[in-house]
Design an enzyme around this catalytic site. Structure first.
Site, PDB file in Angstrom:
ATOM      1  N   SER A 148       0.771  -5.127  17.511  1.00  0.00           N
ATOM      2  CA  SER A 148       1.896  -4.341  18.249  1.00  0.00           C
ATOM      3  C   SER A 148       3.336  -4.042  19.195  1.00  0.00           C
ATOM      4  CB  SER A 148       1.706  -2.476  17.818  1.00  0.00           C
ATOM      5  OG  SER A 148       2.745  -2.001  17.850  1.00  0.00           O
ATOM      6  N   TYR A 162      -3.927   3.525  19.465  1.00  0.00           N
ATOM      7  CA  TYR A 162      -3.288   2.437  19.101  1.00  0.00           C
ATOM      8  C   TYR A 162      -2.619   1.309  20.595  1.00  0.00           C
ATOM      9  CZ  TYR A 162      -0.336   0.711  16.103  1.00  0.00           C
ATOM     10  OH  TYR A 162       0.703  -0.331  14.820  1.00  0.00           O
TER      11      TYR A 162
HETATM   12  N1  LIG Z   1       4.473  -0.284  10.157  1.00  0.00           N
HETATM   13  C1  LIG Z   1       4.140  -0.656  11.409  1.00  0.00           C
HETATM   14  O1  LIG Z   1       5.600   0.196  11.583  1.00  0.00           O
HETATM   15  C2  LIG Z   1       3.958  -1.514  12.246  1.00  0.00           C
HETATM   16  C3  LIG Z   1       4.529  -1.590  13.684  1.00  0.00           C
HETATM   17  C4  LIG Z   1       3.907  -2.559  14.033  1.00  0.00           C
HETATM   18  C5  LIG Z   1       2.379  -2.820  13.991  1.00  0.00           C
HETATM   19  N2  LIG Z   1       1.264  -2.808  13.062  1.00  0.00           N
HETATM   20  C6  LIG Z   1       0.211  -3.092  12.794  1.00  0.00           C
HETATM   21  O2  LIG Z   1       0.222  -3.871  11.072  1.00  0.00           O
HETATM   22  C7  LIG Z   1      -0.641  -3.827  10.681  1.00  0.00           C
HETATM   23  C8  LIG Z   1      -0.583  -3.285   9.479  1.00  0.00           C
HETATM   24  O3  LIG Z   1       0.276  -1.924   9.388  1.00  0.00           O
HETATM   25  P1  LIG Z   1       0.752  -1.351   8.218  1.00  0.00           P
HETATM   26  O4  LIG Z   1       1.728  -0.568   8.742  1.00  0.00           O
HETATM   27  O5  LIG Z   1       1.219  -2.671   6.525  1.00  0.00           O
HETATM   28  O6  LIG Z   1      -0.292  -0.511   7.994  1.00  0.00           O
HETATM   29  P2  LIG Z   1      -0.431   0.057   6.354  1.00  0.00           P
HETATM   30  O7  LIG Z   1       0.699   0.604   5.537  1.00  0.00           O
HETATM   31  O8  LIG Z   1      -1.044   1.280   6.519  1.00  0.00           O
HETATM   32  O9  LIG Z   1      -1.355  -1.015   5.451  1.00  0.00           O
HETATM   33  C9  LIG Z   1      -2.693  -1.334   5.408  1.00  0.00           C
HETATM   34  C10 LIG Z   1      -3.038  -2.082   5.087  1.00  0.00           C
HETATM   35  O10 LIG Z   1      -4.237  -2.446   6.174  1.00  0.00           O
HETATM   36  C11 LIG Z   1      -5.199  -1.988   5.076  1.00  0.00           C
HETATM   37  N3  LIG Z   1      -6.298  -1.553   6.371  1.00  0.00           N
HETATM   38  C12 LIG Z   1      -6.932  -0.547   6.454  1.00  0.00           C
HETATM   39  N4  LIG Z   1      -7.713  -0.137   6.864  1.00  0.00           N
HETATM   40  C13 LIG Z   1      -8.377  -1.328   6.520  1.00  0.00           C
HETATM   41  C14 LIG Z   1     -10.397  -1.480   7.350  1.00  0.00           C
HETATM   42  N5  LIG Z   1     -10.644  -0.290   7.627  1.00  0.00           N
HETATM   43  N6  LIG Z   1     -10.675  -2.877   5.976  1.00  0.00           N
HETATM   44  C15 LIG Z   1      -9.718  -3.445   5.891  1.00  0.00           C
HETATM   45  N7  LIG Z   1      -8.048  -3.309   5.491  1.00  0.00           N
HETATM   46  C16 LIG Z   1      -7.647  -2.122   5.921  1.00  0.00           C
HETATM   47  C17 LIG Z   1      -5.179  -1.674   3.797  1.00  0.00           C
HETATM   48  O11 LIG Z   1      -5.568  -1.558   3.008  1.00  0.00           O
HETATM   49  P3  LIG Z   1      -5.383  -0.103   1.868  1.00  0.00           P
HETATM   50  O12 LIG Z   1      -4.122  -0.476   1.143  1.00  0.00           O
HETATM   51  O13 LIG Z   1      -7.153  -0.646   0.890  1.00  0.00           O
HETATM   52  O14 LIG Z   1      -5.676   1.174   2.660  1.00  0.00           O
HETATM   53  C18 LIG Z   1      -3.706  -1.985   4.125  1.00  0.00           C
HETATM   54  O15 LIG Z   1      -4.076  -3.256   2.648  1.00  0.00           O
HETATM   55  C19 LIG Z   1      -1.522  -2.971  11.015  1.00  0.00           C
HETATM   56  O16 LIG Z   1      -2.087  -4.011  12.568  1.00  0.00           O
HETATM   57  C20 LIG Z   1       0.165  -2.226  11.894  1.00  0.00           C
HETATM   58  O17 LIG Z   1      -0.967  -1.485  12.993  1.00  0.00           O
HETATM   59  C21 LIG Z   1       1.955  -1.775  11.728  1.00  0.00           C
END
Ligand SMILES: NC(=O)c1ccc[n+]([C@@H]2O[C@H](COP(=O)([O-])OP(=O)(O)OC[C@H]3O[C@@H](n4cnc5c(N)ncnc54)[C@H](OP(=O)(O)O)[C@@H]3O)[C@@H](O)[C@H]2O)c1
Length: 253
Positions: A148, A162
């Site tokens: 991130s 985080y």
């Molecule tokens: N969105 C942003 O603005 C942003 C910015 C920077 C970095 N990121 C990073 O990008 C990555 C994905 O984020 P996102 O925004 O796509 O998140 P999201 O919409 O919350 O989706 C999270 C995904 O990870 C899975 N997951 C969560 N906890 C898990 C666990 N304990 N074991 C296995 N799978 C798990 C979820 O599975 P389920 O569907 O089964 O819950 C879902 O498929 C993360 O590492 C996040 O920190 C996001």
């Protein structure tokens, strides 16, 4: 001079494993790597319906996929899942550590349970999956972590654990790149800014404040992050390793 066209997609014959592939950025990465020709296994924590739907849609278009319900905090289950994917799909060429959680809270109210869960999923699982996947990788293997931009800048209260977890990935990537370089395996960190997902929806309460900090005042689409992952997974990125690549609309600029 004629523009040459490749006969087949760039990842044809490759196998990828994506953690947290059921929704958001992970689902976009799964789709993109499948479009690029890879067979793609992916894990999820609890969202069976979207995971099954994603797998069905890839198979309907002639792709190969495998959806596995694995909590990334469970090291034994994660290792077994990666071994299962390698057994069923033949190998692992690309590991994308995408699963992550954002548990908010300031110092006064943030629990040690949330601290441990943040580290277990955002950091420990990345090490566990890298260790498991590297055993199945050959020359040209790729490990790509979704960090991130908060590793570079945490402009608000409530995000210390985080930000720490995503900063930890910078050091982990640099060390793993050294460990795996002699085997021709690259290890990199993709650092997104705000991306429109369930974790950080574009219509959420903090969106305007985020946009105010950015050179490009908008959220990214998950597909934009998947594009950078696809580049790192491709043969073109063979000389990129130990790097943290921001894709954040200038959030950290
Ligand atoms: N969105 C942003 O603005 C942003 C910015 C920077 C970095 N990121 C990073 O990008 C990555 C994905 O984020 P996102 O925004 O796509 O998140 P999201 O919409 O919350 O989706 C999270 C995904 O990870 C899975 N997951 C969560 N906890 C898990 C666990 N304990 N074991 C296995 N799978 C798990 C979820 O599975 P389920 O569907 O089964 O819950 C879902 O498929 C993360 O590492 C996040 O920190 C996001």
């Amino acid at each position: 001079m004629a523009i040459s066209k490749t006969a087949s997609p760039v990842l044809t014959g490759k196998v990828a494993f994506v953690t947290g592939g059921s929704r958001g950025i992970g689902a976009a990465i799964v789709r993109r790597l499948a479009e690029d020709g890879a067979a793609v296994a992916f894990s999820y924590a609890s969202s069976s319906a979207p995971a099954d739907e994603l797998a069905r849609s890839i198979e309907a278009e002639g792709g190969r996929t495998l959806a596995l319900k694995i909590d990334s905090a469970d090291a034994a289950a994660l290792t077994a899942g990666i071994d299962e994917a390698a057994r069923k799909l033949g190998r692992i060429d690309v590991l994308v550590n995408n699963a992550g959680v954002f548990l908010p809270g300031t110092l006064e109210d943030f629990s040690l349970e949330d601290f441990d869960r943040t580290l277990d999923i955002n950091v420990r699982a990345v090490f566990v999956a890298a260790k498991a996947a590297a055993r199945h990788m050959g020359e040209g293997g790729r490990i790509i972590n979704i960090g991130s931009t908060n590793a570079e800048r945490m402009p608000w209260p409530g995000g210390s654990a985080y930000a720490m977890s995503k900063s930890a990935l910078k050091g982990l990537v640099q060390g793993l790149a050294r460990d795996l370089g002699p085997r021709g395996i690259t290890v990199n960190n993709v650092q997104p800014g705000p991306v429109n997902t369930d974790m950080n929806p574009v219509d959420g309460p903090n969106a305007a404040a985020m946009h105010g900090l950015m050179a490009l005042a908008r959220h990214a689409r998950p597909e934009e992050i998947a594009g950078m992952v696809a580049y790192l997974a491709s043969p073109e990125a063979a000389f990129v390793t130990g790097a943290g690549l921001n894709i954040d609309g200038g959030f950290a600029a």
